[in-house]
Write an enzyme that holds these catalytic residues in place. Sequence first.
Site, mmCIF file in Angstrom:
data_model
loop_
_atom_site.group_PDB
_atom_site.id
_atom_site.type_symbol
_atom_site.label_atom_id
_atom_site.label_comp_id
_atom_site.label_asym_id
_atom_site.label_seq_id
_atom_site.Cartn_x
_atom_site.Cartn_y
_atom_site.Cartn_z
ATOM 1 N N ASP A 130 -2.146 -1.153 -4.213
ATOM 2 C CA ASP A 130 -2.465 0.227 -4.544
ATOM 3 C C ASP A 130 -1.143 0.987 -4.545
ATOM 4 O OD1 ASP A 130 -3.215 2.863 -4.654
ATOM 5 O OD2 ASP A 130 -4.482 2.817 -2.863
ATOM 6 N N TYR A 146 0.882 -1.167 0.000
ATOM 7 C CA TYR A 146 0.000 0.000 0.000
ATOM 8 C C TYR A 146 0.920 1.217 0.000
ATOM 9 C CZ TYR A 146 -3.531 3.395 1.478
ATOM 10 O OH TYR A 146 -4.358 4.490 1.551
#
Length: 253
Positions: free
Chosen positions: A144, A105
């Site tokens: 992400d 992330y």
Amino acid sequence: MKLISWNVNGLRAVVKKDFAEIFKELDADVFSIQETKLQEGQIDLELAGYHQYFFYAQKKGYSGTAVFTKQEPISFKQGLDIEEFDDEGRTITLEFPDFYLINSYTPNSQPKLKRIDYRMRYDDALRAYMLKLSADKPVVLCGDLNVAHEEIDLKNPKSNHKNPGFSDQERNKFTELLDSGFIDSFRSLHPDEAKYSWWSYRFNARKNNAGWRIDYFVVSQNGKDLISNADILNDVYGSDHCPIELDLDIKGE
């Protein structure tokens, strides 16, 4: 071997929606999630047949990653061994017989790029780590990554130039990663397809498909032959992101 990655924008929130049904329907061998927003003991997930691995941020309700896998990994590692990144629970590595899986992330650089220096340091540290692992066996990075690499990767590139996620600095770091020996799996298989993985909650962005492709499966060059399919599952709801998929041709699968 089917791999799924999804920024759920709060695991407890998505569990209250259709996460169980989506998880079962996707039937991934390895399911990686980002932005769990959890502390240890705040959720008890019943995922029959899966081993569960979490990495929590020290700050409550912030960041966090997890991986759910049918196959028990050879090893499991939290973080990059760098305190300023590991305090935020951003990176998990699982080693399998044929590859390493890194779930990331990546930090958002924030409005006016106020966190861009932190973000650049993270990108450099992650790339160095990936290069080290890829000397041993193929590496698959998912998550992400908070960057739309090229203009095709977002609906409105001109109005977003220099904004977080489409700044020259972030895009150049992603180029540097690819140039160092890695493949953007979706773009390599779909060079001209505009498909997005994140939409703002504002301005009916998802309804109008005014999105960004900021979620990726990135594969080291020595794993290129493992890639059989890559897709963005933008008909799946429950978060401001949708899941993405990578299918690997693993011997014995």
